[in-house]
Enzyme design. Structure first.
Site, short mmCIF file in Angstrom:
data_model
loop_
_atom_site.label_atom_id
_atom_site.label_comp_id
_atom_site.label_asym_id
_atom_site.label_seq_id
_atom_site.Cartn_x
_atom_site.Cartn_y
_atom_site.Cartn_z
N GLU A 1 81.92 -36.49 4.76
CA GLU A 1 80.94 -35.62 5.41
C GLU A 1 79.53 -36.23 5.39
O GLU A 1 78.82 -36.19 6.38
CB GLU A 1 80.94 -34.25 4.71
CG GLU A 1 80.06 -33.20 5.36
CD GLU A 1 80.50 -32.86 6.78
OE1 GLU A 1 81.66 -33.15 7.13
OE2 GLU A 1 79.66 -32.33 7.53
N ASP A 2 79.14 -36.79 4.26
CA ASP A 2 77.73 -37.14 4.09
C ASP A 2 77.42 -38.64 4.07
O ASP A 2 76.26 -39.01 3.91
CB ASP A 2 77.19 -36.52 2.78
CG ASP A 2 77.19 -35.00 2.85
OD1 ASP A 2 77.14 -34.47 3.98
OD2 ASP A 2 77.24 -34.34 1.80
#
Ligand code: MN
Length: 728
Positions: free
Chosen positions: A78-79
């Site tokens: 996700e990051d």
């Protein structure tokens, strides 16, 4: 803050799982640190501290290495620039699948409306039913995020996260038996959602702790001595309950802070199952027991696998205390739930285990529920209820939520049985279908092929399965009614102008009304969302609009219980437009009154009594006045509340309150009520002594929940001694 170091994490895992893959753990730790690089958290800490803390929480749950590694990697897709393929290449397919599952859930969280929230749950349930470790990592993620919630600046974001934690993650943790995680999540969420309530209870707990001094150790010692003298080896410990669990108790049970016997719960850990009962016997012999508090979850475990004996005693020092008795294994299960079995079963517990019956029934509802909101509502209901256990005539155990009825029972046995049930024998006697079942009831369902679900059932069933089945049936039937009504309204409108109503004509104007089919348009009219005249004018634009003052057609006029006499036509129309045409047993035009003895509020279970010449009087189902109508069953009318919207107006709730006779008491009383958006409409002092006032207060509230909130807030107020809802 101090971040768990790489070797510390490995040591913690190896302490309970010596075979854990050290290299894999090290590689994942390094991978997370490198990938998150110089990213930081809202707290200013380096970002990688978060996955490392999550991994630490998973190690506290004593999970397998794959779960710990997933915890370390859970935010990398996700990051950071990491891809699923990269994780599969470096850590293998199993880890990639788990990380991917957590990532998908986290993405859903970024969306916020109710629909999305419900959709989240759908996905969550599906993910869980394939591999429950995804949920365990998600719970650890949420727990760490909640414990650092205060660093988030935007208050509405904090509120949303806390609300979701309370509504979704805490119940899920409870459902898989992770009591400790559940309690922590709830308390952190409560502190954000209700800082006043949390603060005042925490302050009172602190005061009690200071006043109590050595009480807890003394009670522990007393219990220990009693058990040792009887020859049972046991560990005894007292633990303070959290502010949230105390708050909930004040809300749901009719108790005030001072009456709470169990601010501290005492836990007795023994070696064998037989010891549990010996310990219980010894304590019951030595101390006076509070019989209503005794529960045996060892003979019949809770559906989430929880086993323990619970009892209430007038214990050492003459204090009312709550005692939980269990073996070490049972305690482990109670605190760690599904994770308790982890290392001993390769691949983790199977979803065929009895604890997962609820999960399977969720998946079943999910398949059939047409709208996510509806699904969410049912699921919430189901997750918040305690259980009752009933039996079929053949002795099969059926676990149901508290307040379940024979209809719920029937649907739990089989949806075909539910759909066709006409009556129920409870312990051999015919009883009404709305009877509340209690533990140990034997229930025999009487069915008839000709029977269909009754809309009135929806008002008393409590299980998601029964609700969904009844709604499905009603929706179909309602649609038929709308169609029929729409046809006749349109036919009439067209006929009056000398035109024939044809499907072809309607087909041409579908787009005007944003309808997909002729049927939809007809139903739309039947539902009152469009008038027949509007459709007519669309089909024949040359016609003159109808003169003003023409009678408005309201599809089905509906009697609605209202404290303020009849509502304006506009309200009725708005309600009709909202599509909330419910089938009522109240006969329109009859006057409806609220009984002055019990002051029913929306949310209360109610019943109507036909009063000659005066219409119908609405009482709460537990109102004592009803006894005098016991012989005239034909005067009883089955009534239910319609969905009460935001502008539903206010109802009068009556409270009996005892306050200390001291300066400022009354003002703190009114401040608390005002802060909870209640309005005092009447206040009467019924009794006055040197130390206390007894008062009866009428408060304008929206519904029974609103009154319960105010009651709980009052109970948490120091100057207020006792609060209860006034009856008669
Ligand atoms: Mn995270």
């Amino acid at each position: 803050m101090k971040i768990i170091r790489q070797y510390e994490l490995v040591e913690r895992v190896q302490a309970y799982d010596p075979d854990a893959d050290e290299e894999l753990l090290n590689a994942a730790y390094v991978f997370a640190v490198k990938k998150h690089g110089s990213q930081t958290r809202a707290s200013g800490d380096p970002y990688y501290s978060h996955p490392v803390e999550v991994a630490g929480l998973l190690a506290d749950m004593k999970l397998d290495a794959a779960s710990i590694v997933t915890g370390l990697l859970h935010d990398t897709i996700e990051d950071t620039d990491t891809t699923r393929e990269e994780i599969a290449r470096v850590f293998g397919e199993e880890i990639a699948r788990l990380v991917d599952g957590v990532t998908k859930l986290s993405r859903l969280e970024l969306q916020s409306e109710t629909t999305k929230e419900a959709e989240n749950l759908r996905k969550l349930v599906i993910a869980m039913s394939s591999d429950i470790r995804v949920l365990l990592v998600k719970l650890a993620d949420r727990l760490h995020n909640m414990s650092t919630l205060r660093h988030i600046k935007d208050p509405s974001r904090r509120q949303r996260i806390a609300r979701e934690t309370m509504d979704l993650y805490a119940p899920l943790a409870s459902r898989i038996g992770m009591e400790r995680v559940k309690t922590q999540l709830e308390d952190l969420a409560f502190a954000e959602l209700n800082p006043d309530g949390h603060g005042s209870i925490a302050a009172r707990l602190k005061k009690l702790r200071e006043e109590g001094g050595q009480q807890v150790p003394e009670i522990e010692a007393g219990l220990r001595t009693t058990l040792a003298e009887g020859g049972v080896k046991a560990q005894v410990s007292g633990r303070e309950k959290t502010p949230y669990s105390i708050w909930r108790k004040m809300r749901t049970k009719n108790v005030d802070f001072e009456q709470l016997s169990d601010i501290t719960a005492f836990r007795v850990i023994v070696e064998t199952r037989a010891d549990c009962y010996s310990a219980l016997g010894l304590l019951h012999e030595r101390y006076r027991t509070l019989p209503s508090r005794f529960k045996d979850y060892i003979s019949v475990a809770k559906p989430n696998g929880y086993r323990s004996l619970h009892t209430g005693l007038i214990g050492p020092l003459g204090r009312r205390i709550e005692v939980q008795i269990r073996t070490r294994d049972m305690n482990d299960q109670a605190e760690r739930g599904v994770a308790a079995h982890w290392l001993y079963k390769q691949g983790g517990p199977s979803t065929d285990a009895p604890q997962y019956a609820w999960l399977r029934s969720l998946v079943e509802i999910l398949d059939k529920a047409p709208s996510p909101e509806e699904f969410l509502e049912h699921t919430r209901l189901e997750m918040f209820q305690d259980q009752v256990f009933c039996f079929t005539p053949k002795g099969k155990l059926i676990a149901l939520p508290r307040n379940a009825t024979p209809v719920d029972f029937a649907y739990a046995v089989h949806s075909g049985v539910g759909d066709t049930c006409v009556g129920a024998k409870i312990n051999g006697r015919m009883q009404p279908l709305r009877t509340t079942l209690v533990n140990g009831d034997q229930v025999e369902i009487v069915v008839s092929k000709a029977q269909t679900p009754s809309p009135t059932w929806e008002r008393f069933v409590v299980t998601g399965k029964a609700k969904a089945a009844i709604r499905r049936f009603m929706r179909t039937r309602q649609r038929e009614q709308y169609l029929q009504l729409g046809r006749s309204l349109l036919g009439k409108a067209f006929h009056e102008e000398g035109y024939e109503l044809t499907d072809k004509g309607l087909e041409g104007v579908l787009a005007n009304f944003k309808q997909a089919s002729v049927e939809d348009l007809v139903a739309h009219v039947g539902e009152g969302l469009t008038t027949a005249r509007e459709v007519l004018l669309a089909v024949f634009p040359g016609l003159k609009p109808q003169r003003k003052g023409g009678a408005e057609v309201v599809p089905i006029s509906r009697a609605r219980p209202s404290g303020r006499g009849q509502r304006a036509a506009a309200t009725t129309q708005r309600e009709a437009a909202a599509g909330r045409i419910a089938i009522r047993e109240l006969i329109p035009g009859m006057a409806i009154h609220f009984a002055r003895c019990c002051h029913p509020l929306p949310g209360d279970r109610i019943v109507g009594i036909v009063t000659t010449g005066k219409g119908v009087t609405i009482h709460t189902i537990d109102c004592a006045t009803l006894e005098s109508f016991g012989d005239s069953q034909d005067r009883w009318i089955d009534v239910g509340w319609d969905a009460v919207g935001e502008n539903a107006g206010s109802f009068t709730g009556r409270l009996k309150v005892t306050v200390a006779n001291q300066p400022g008491s009354l003002s703190s009383l009114s401040t608390v009520i005002a802060r909870h958006e209640g309005n005092i409409s009447n206040l009467r002092i019924v009794n006055r002594s040197l130390d206390f006032f007894d008062m009866v207060i009428d408060v304008e509230v929206a519904d029974v929940r609103h009154l319960a909130d105010i009651t709980a807030a009052l109970r948490a107020t120091p100057a207020i001694n006792a609060v209860e809802r006034a009856r008669n």
